[in-house]
Design an enzyme around this catalytic site. Structure first.
Site, PDB file in Angstrom:
ATOM      1  N   PHE A  24      -5.024 -18.823  40.622  1.00  0.00           N
ATOM      2  CA  PHE A  24      -4.859 -17.463  41.137  1.00  0.00           C
ATOM      3  C   PHE A  24      -3.915 -17.483  42.333  1.00  0.00           C
ATOM      4  O   PHE A  24      -3.109 -16.588  42.539  1.00  0.00           O
ATOM      5  CB  PHE A  24      -6.219 -16.885  41.521  1.00  0.00           C
ATOM      6  CG  PHE A  24      -6.163 -15.451  41.947  1.00  0.00           C
ATOM      7  CD1 PHE A  24      -5.999 -14.442  41.010  1.00  0.00           C
ATOM      8  CD2 PHE A  24      -6.267 -15.102  43.283  1.00  0.00           C
ATOM      9  CE1 PHE A  24      -5.928 -13.101  41.399  1.00  0.00           C
ATOM     10  CE2 PHE A  24      -6.204 -13.768  43.685  1.00  0.00           C
ATOM     11  CZ  PHE A  24      -6.033 -12.772  42.731  1.00  0.00           C
ATOM     12  N   ARG A  47       5.059 -30.267  54.891  1.00  0.00           N
ATOM     13  CA  ARG A  47       4.104 -29.199  55.160  1.00  0.00           C
ATOM     14  C   ARG A  47       3.571 -28.636  53.851  1.00  0.00           C
ATOM     15  O   ARG A  47       4.346 -28.355  52.926  1.00  0.00           O
ATOM     16  CB  ARG A  47       4.755 -28.051  55.958  1.00  0.00           C
ATOM     17  CG  ARG A  47       5.174 -28.424  57.376  1.00  0.00           C
ATOM     18  CD  ARG A  47       3.973 -28.638  58.270  1.00  0.00           C
ATOM     19  NE  ARG A  47       4.354 -28.915  59.646  1.00  0.00           N
ATOM     20  CZ  ARG A  47       4.564 -30.129  60.153  1.00  0.00           C
ATOM     21  NH1 ARG A  47       4.436 -31.196  59.351  1.00  0.00           N
ATOM     22  NH2 ARG A  47       4.892 -30.292  61.408  1.00  0.00           N
ATOM     23  N   GLU A  48       2.232 -28.464  53.761  1.00  0.00           N
ATOM     24  CA  GLU A  48       1.651 -27.754  52.628  1.00  0.00           C
ATOM     25  C   GLU A  48       1.720 -26.254  52.904  1.00  0.00           C
ATOM     26  O   GLU A  48       1.490 -25.811  54.027  1.00  0.00           O
ATOM     27  CB  GLU A  48       0.193 -28.164  52.390  1.00  0.00           C
ATOM     28  CG  GLU A  48       0.030 -29.501  51.685  1.00  0.00           C
ATOM     29  CD  GLU A  48       0.292 -30.689  52.606  1.00  0.00           C
ATOM     30  OE1 GLU A  48      -0.094 -30.596  53.797  1.00  0.00           O
ATOM     31  OE2 GLU A  48       0.878 -31.681  52.148  1.00  0.00           O
ATOM     32  N   GLY A 131       1.204 -20.812  59.984  1.00  0.00           N
ATOM     33  CA  GLY A 131       1.280 -22.268  60.025  1.00  0.00           C
ATOM     34  C   GLY A 131       1.065 -22.915  58.673  1.00  0.00           C
ATOM     35  O   GLY A 131       1.441 -24.082  58.476  1.00  0.00           O
ATOM     36  N   GLU A 158     -13.815  -7.977  38.521  1.00  0.00           N
ATOM     37  CA  GLU A 158     -13.267  -8.826  39.580  1.00  0.00           C
ATOM     38  C   GLU A 158     -14.369  -9.420  40.457  1.00  0.00           C
ATOM     39  O   GLU A 158     -14.088 -10.029  41.486  1.00  0.00           O
ATOM     40  CB  GLU A 158     -12.280  -8.029  40.438  1.00  0.00           C
ATOM     41  CG  GLU A 158     -11.036  -7.599  39.673  1.00  0.00           C
ATOM     42  CD  GLU A 158     -10.022  -6.881  40.530  1.00  0.00           C
ATOM     43  OE1 GLU A 158     -10.218  -6.815  41.773  1.00  0.00           O
ATOM     44  OE2 GLU A 158      -9.020  -6.388  39.984  1.00  0.00           O
ATOM     45  N   GLU A 160     -16.530  -7.889  42.261  1.00  0.00           N
ATOM     46  CA  GLU A 160     -16.669  -7.199  43.540  1.00  0.00           C
ATOM     47  C   GLU A 160     -18.040  -6.541  43.658  1.00  0.00           C
ATOM     48  O   GLU A 160     -18.530  -5.919  42.716  1.00  0.00           O
ATOM     49  CB  GLU A 160     -15.566  -6.146  43.690  1.00  0.00           C
ATOM     50  CG  GLU A 160     -14.184  -6.735  43.816  1.00  0.00           C
ATOM     51  CD  GLU A 160     -13.105  -5.671  43.969  1.00  0.00           C
ATOM     52  OE1 GLU A 160     -12.068  -5.981  44.565  1.00  0.00           O
ATOM     53  OE2 GLU A 160     -13.309  -4.532  43.487  1.00  0.00           O
TER      54      GLU A 160
END
Length: 205
Positions: A24, A47-48, A131, A158, A160
């Protein structure tokens, strides 16, 4: 921007981009260099990056009653760091392809709170966690009629399960002060409304 750089010099050089996970959401790993304040390009760093759709967050406000509509739902990210992972939040949703932020605001207000929004007031756009994520949030104040608002809403497909609350603005601001409202979008929007309440009510009442 650092004035020691020439206009045609790149600010960032992406040397490699790997896709580590795709579901997703997506997680990429970037190997890059960027300009440094002292001049010149810095060393290669890794960096991820959490790649996700931009989001829309909306604070429904009833200027006649000076009330806000908040929603409450379970948040997995808060589960390990708070005794109550059911957070009080704004109406919110992700922007799908070919969708304008304003469309998302109206759609999510209907799905999550059964509310019709009659006006939208853009507050700001911001990066909640730059970041490590590229997500940008479009934050709005919305005019609504809070009479009769409440109940349980959300899309079952979904997963919810959303409870709707109507609070006096002063009570919501006290909840920010007490730490009961503890997520960035809600805090920013409520504090903005506190600062701009007179102007908003002057135009919307």
């Amino acid at each position: 921007m650092n004035e020691t750089f020439k206009p045609d010099e790149p600010a960032v050089e992406i040397l490699e981009r790997e896709q580590c996970f795709r579901g997703f959401y997506r997680l990429d790993r970037l190997h890059l260099r960027h300009r440094q304040f002292a001049g010149g390009m810095g060393p290669t760093i890794s960096r991820e990056l959490f790649v996700r759709h931009d989001a829309v967050c909306v604070l429904p406000y009833d200027p006649q009653r000076d009330c806000v509509v908040l929603i409450e739902q379970f948040r997995v990210g808060a589960m390990a760091k708070t005794d109550n992972p059911w957070l009080l939040e704004l109406v919110a949703g992700l922007i799908d392809k070919d969708e304008e932020p304003e469309e998302v605001a109206h759609r999510e207000a209907q799905e999550e709170a059964d509310l019709e929004l009659t006006s939208l007031w853009p507050i700001t756009r911001y990066f909640p966690s730059p970041g490590g994520s590229d997500e940008q949030v479009h934050l709005y104040l919305a005019r609504c009629d809070s009479q009769g608002a409440g109940g349980i809403h959300g899309l079952a497909e979904e997963g919810e399960d959303i409870r709707v609350h109507v609070w006096a603005l002063e009570d919501a601001l006290q909840a920010v002060k007490d730490g009961r409202i503890n997520n960035a979008a809600s805090i920013i929007a409520l504090q903005w409304l506190a600062l701009n309440r007179a102007e908003v009510r002057g135009l919307w009442v």
